[in-house]
Design an enzyme around this catalytic site. Structure first.
Site, PDB file in Angstrom:
ATOM      1  NE  ARG A   1      -1.642   0.483   4.701  1.00 26.22           N
ATOM      2  CZ  ARG A   1      -2.566   0.393   5.649  1.00 26.22           C
ATOM      3  NH1 ARG A   1      -3.778   0.024   5.355  1.00 26.22           N
ATOM      4  NH2 ARG A   1      -2.266   0.690   6.875  1.00 26.22           N
TER       5      ARG A   1
ATOM      6  CE  LYS B   1      13.666  -0.952   9.076  1.00 29.93           C
ATOM      7  NZ  LYS B   1      13.529  -2.379   9.427  1.00 29.93           N
ATOM      8  N   PRO B   2      11.807  -3.482   5.333  1.00 30.25           N
ATOM      9  CG  PRO B   2      12.114  -5.718   4.692  1.00 30.25           C
ATOM     10  CD  PRO B   2      12.635  -4.324   4.456  1.00 30.25           C
ATOM     11  CB  SER B   3       9.460  -5.776  10.437  1.00 27.98           C
ATOM     12  OG  SER B   3       9.853  -6.408  11.641  1.00 27.98           O
TER      13      SER B   3
ATOM     14  CB  CYS C   1      -2.372   0.133  14.263  1.00 29.89           C
ATOM     15  SG  CYS C   1      -2.411   0.043  12.485  1.00 29.89           S
TER      16      CYS C   1
ATOM     17  CD  GLU D   1      -1.887   0.275  18.981  1.00 31.52           C
ATOM     18  OE1 GLU D   1      -2.485  -0.048  17.964  1.00 31.52           O
ATOM     19  OE2 GLU D   1      -0.681   0.599  18.987  1.00 31.52           O
TER      20      GLU D   1
END
Ligand code: ADP
Length: 526
Positions: free
Chosen positions: A206, A221-223, A330, A427
């Site tokens: 997205r 930069k992915p996790s 989230c 959260e």
């Protein structure tokens, strides 16, 4: 039967010779996970989708110093494979590659960019099963849900393939007779896209979908917890004919990579999904070079159930909003705020539904709740539950680790939760449903808005006027009698400290475009 797949098998591209000698091959999967695992892992390898190198300027690359980090299966603790632990130098090279590619990609016709994106979408969908398995393997979510993420994630690429052709400008009626005034929309440039682990594919697509559609190039930069899906998606981008340098992937030392992206004047935009704390750091860091920034940060979603709600609809909607992805999104309902007249009935019906949720390994049939991402996540859940129960919340269901061990936690319902408890303030990011009580609509609204977050909210009511009034609460997304509302065709984003900007839909394009005004003077005929 032990599953051993050689590391080289996962590297269809030849390693640079000076890098290949730096570390000895290690087994791809450290030990047997299950018989199923053998089948899907070999398919991933033969499809070239089990990648364990970064992608810089079209070349698969190790970290320059040969360092690696392990990627674990959260359901078993097994090491799946290692990926490069990259930092400043690799990121700077990825930025240069993206910068060089921008000059040509931004000039390619929109129709051509659209075709490349469409091809990428087709490949993502034709590899839906393998990508789903990869997501389950590294993230833990049940396979059905993981394949749902592939459909959802690929949907952004399809949607923005179409939007690429609709980046219209404007003509402004000039107040002066000898002038003509135009508005053009142009791509911002190189984009740094930093993504989290809870949607290893969709949080990337997205961002990258609209960026590429507009003519931008990206450094992703992915996790580090879930880099494999990102690398598989990048492999499919290469197969789709997206030119070298347009999509780059680096991972490893998050703050070094982040600092390099922030410091570079060539990076014109940062787009981030993750924690509010890191988002604030990035926002401050982007000031140095005045970059555009979009942030999708934490939420504290209220789910308000009014006396006049349809109980079945409210239970089903709340269940989806709370327990999707084991509570690790989230937009997950974080506070279930229920009116006093329906409170007992709701808690009873909701708990019965929660009790039926089958917990287990994501590859097992019928499982709808996987593990939490890691031990730290379980400890956070435990501390929130402890804080709530020590202050008077009652355990209706669960509130302990699951007998499966590892990072499995029992789906939990707490009643008599109060607004000052930690679980209502922050959260929980886990499978815990805290239920609070309210008397009046005004009180419900006050409770809902009493937070710095403002991402998603859910309302269950059969009163039309009330649904309009309450939908005006301080949130970016509102579900009325519906708990699952994310889609590529609608704008997703928060207000207050939940973030800046919108993703998905036609509005998602604006984040990657500059609005330019061109004034043509001296137009009078002579
Ligand atoms: P979460 O707690 O959900 O993992 P984070 O905000 O820590 O959320 O992580 C989201 C993404 O941000 C991940 O890719 C992570 O590696 C990255 N990240 C964490 N710290 C930094 C940082 N200082 N600079 C850039 N990226 C970071």
């Amino acid at each position: 039967m032990t599953l051993m797949i050689s590391r080289m098998a996962a590297r269809p591209f030849k390693l640079l010779s000076h890098l290949s000698s730096m570390h000895a091959p290690t087994p791809l999967l450290a030990r047997q996970i299950s018989m199923d695992a053998k089948g899907f892992a070999s398919r991933l390898v033969s499809a070239g989708l089990l990648r364990n190198q970064g992608l810089i300027g079209g070349k698969w690359s190790d970290a320059y110093d040969g360092n690696t980090i392990k990627v674990h299966n959260p359901a078993t603790g097994d090491v799946i494979t290692t990926v490069p632990c990259m930092g400043l130098n690799e990121t700077n090279d990825a930025i240069s590659a993206a910068y060089n590619a921008f000059s040509s990609w931004s000039k390619v016709t929109a129709a051509e960019r659209s075709k490349c994106l469409r091809k990428w979408y087709d490949l993502l969908i034709s590899h839906k099963e393998e990508l789903g398995q990869l997501i389950t393997l590294e993230q833990g979510k049940p396979l059905q849900e993981a394949m749902g993420e592939v459909t959802y994630g690929a949907g952004f690429i399809e949607f923005f393939a179409e939007e690429a052709k609709r980046v219209y400008g404007d003509i402004i009626p000039s107040p002066l007779a000898d002038r003509r005034m135009l508005v053009l929309k142009q791509p911002v440039g190189v984009v740094g896209a930093i993504t989290p682990w809870n949607f290893p594919l969709a949080m990337i697509t997205r961002k990258v979908g609209p960026a590429l559609a507009c003519g931008c190039t990206v450094v992703i930069k992915p996790s580090e917890l879930t880099p494999l899906t990102a690398l598989a998606a990048a492999e499919l981008a290469v197969q789709a004919g997206i030119p070298p340098g347009v999509v780059n992937v680096v991972m490893g030392n998050a703050s070094a990579i982040g600092d390099a992206l922030l410091a570079s004047p060539q990076v014109r935009k940062i787009t981030f999904t993750g924690s509010t704390a890191v988002g604030k750091k990035l926002m401050a860091g982007a000031a140095g070079t005045v970059k555009k920034i979009s942030l999708e940060l934490g939420g504290n979603a209220p789910c308000i159930v009014f006396d006049d709600a349809d109980l079945d609809v409210a239970v089903k909607g709340t269940l989806g909003a709370k327990f999707r992805n084991t509570g690790q999104t989230c937009v997950c309902a974080n506070r279930i705020i229920v009116q006093e007249g329906i409170y007992e009935k709701f808690v009873d019906a909701f708990s019965k539904a929660v009790q039926k949720l089958q917990v287990g390994h994501g590859f097992s049939e019928g499982v709808v709740q996987g593990p939490l991402i890691n031990e730290a996540a379980v400890q956070k859940v435990e501390s929130f539950v402890k804080d709530a129960t020590s202050k008077g919340a009652k355990v209706v269901l669960g509130a302990k680790r699951h007998s499966l061990g590892m990072t499995f936690y029992e789906p939990t319902v707490l009643s008599d939760v109060k607004s000052d408890m930690l679980i209502a303030r922050e959260e929980v990011f886990g499978p815990v449903a805290p239920v609070l009580r309210f008397k009046t609509e005004d009180e419900a609204l006050r409770m809902a808005n009493d937070t710095n977050a403002g991402l998603a909210a859910y309302i269950f009511t059969n009163n039309v006027q009330r649904s309009w009034r309450v939908a005006e609460a301080e949130y970016g997304l509102v579900g009325v009698n519906e708990g699952l509302i994310s889609t590529e065709v609608a704008p997703f984003g928060g207000v207050k400290q939940s973030g800046l900007g919108r993703e998905g839909s036609k509005y998602g394009m604006d984040e990657y475009l500059e609005v330019k005004y061109v004034c043509l003077g001296n137009m009078s005929s002579n």
